[in-house]
Design a protein around this motif. Structure first.
Motif, short mmCIF file in Angstrom:
data_model
loop_
_atom_site.label_atom_id
_atom_site.label_comp_id
_atom_site.label_asym_id
_atom_site.label_seq_id
_atom_site.Cartn_x
_atom_site.Cartn_y
_atom_site.Cartn_z
N UNK A 53 33.06 39.14 47.14
CA UNK A 53 33.48 39.61 48.45
C UNK A 53 33.17 41.10 48.51
N UNK A 54 32.59 41.54 49.62
CA UNK A 54 32.22 42.94 49.79
C UNK A 54 33.04 43.53 50.93
N UNK A 108 33.12 45.85 45.74
CA UNK A 108 32.71 44.47 45.53
C UNK A 108 33.74 43.82 44.63
N UNK A 109 34.33 42.71 45.09
CA UNK A 109 35.34 41.96 44.33
C UNK A 109 34.79 40.62 43.88
N UNK A 110 35.27 40.16 42.75
CA UNK A 110 34.99 38.80 42.28
C UNK A 110 35.97 37.86 42.95
N UNK A 161 39.36 37.95 41.10
CA UNK A 161 40.10 38.85 41.96
C UNK A 161 40.01 40.31 41.56
N UNK A 162 39.17 40.61 40.59
CA UNK A 162 39.02 41.98 40.09
C UNK A 162 37.86 42.69 40.78
N UNK A 163 37.94 44.02 40.92
CA UNK A 163 36.80 44.76 41.46
C UNK A 163 35.65 44.80 40.45
N UNK A 164 34.42 44.62 40.96
CA UNK A 164 33.24 44.64 40.10
C UNK A 164 32.45 45.93 40.27
N UNK A 165 32.54 46.53 41.45
CA UNK A 165 31.80 47.75 41.75
C UNK A 165 32.61 48.56 42.75
N UNK A 166 32.66 49.85 42.55
CA UNK A 166 33.36 50.76 43.45
C UNK A 166 32.49 51.98 43.66
#
Length: 134
Positions: free
Chosen positions: A90-91, A113-115, A119-124
């Motif tokens: 999810x972006x 960007x979330x998985x 439910x964790x953030x992958x990119x910030x």
């Protein structure tokens, strides 16, 4: 104080000006910049490492799905082969313009960007710019 100012998006000049107007003795402008650099220097590596661990967790969760397709494989320009897991994400993003005394003092935006599996953030990605003329 430097950590709170950084978190609130207050620039060094405006933070020092606010405290001086309140008759609070504080860092010099260079002292504020040094303190901000220390905060960024401590927080940034920890955040990068956590995001890396989140991506590993996401890849494992993707590959554990019962209907998982093969990884996307590619070779980079240096000839190194890579493999990327496919998975739902999810972006989200947002932006904001800051004003101080009815003058635009800068802007900031964030992209996350979330998985969807963990439910964790992958990119910030965060960027903040300040108007030096205000």
């Amino acid at each position: 104080l430097a950590a709170a100012a950084y978190k609130a998006g207050v620039g060094v000049e405006k933070g020092a000006e606010m405290l001086n107007l309140a008759a609070v003795h504080t860092f010099s402008e260079q002292g504020w910049r040094d303190a901000e650099a220390v905060v960024k220097g401590v927080v940034k590596p920890l955040g990068k490492e956590q995001l890396r661990l989140n991506r590993i967790k996401h890849n494992r969760a993707c590959r554990a799905q019962p209907k998982y397709k093969d990884d996307i494989e590619f070779t980079d320009s240096d000839g190194i082969k890579h493999s990327i897991a496919r998975g739902p994400i999810c972006i989200d993003g947002s932006g904001d313009v800051r004003a101080y005394g009815h003058k635009v003092t800068g802007s900031q935006h964030c992209f996350v960007v979330y998985s969807l599996l963990t439910g964790d953030p992958l990119l910030l990605v965060h960027h903040q710019s300040s108007c030096q003329k205000c």
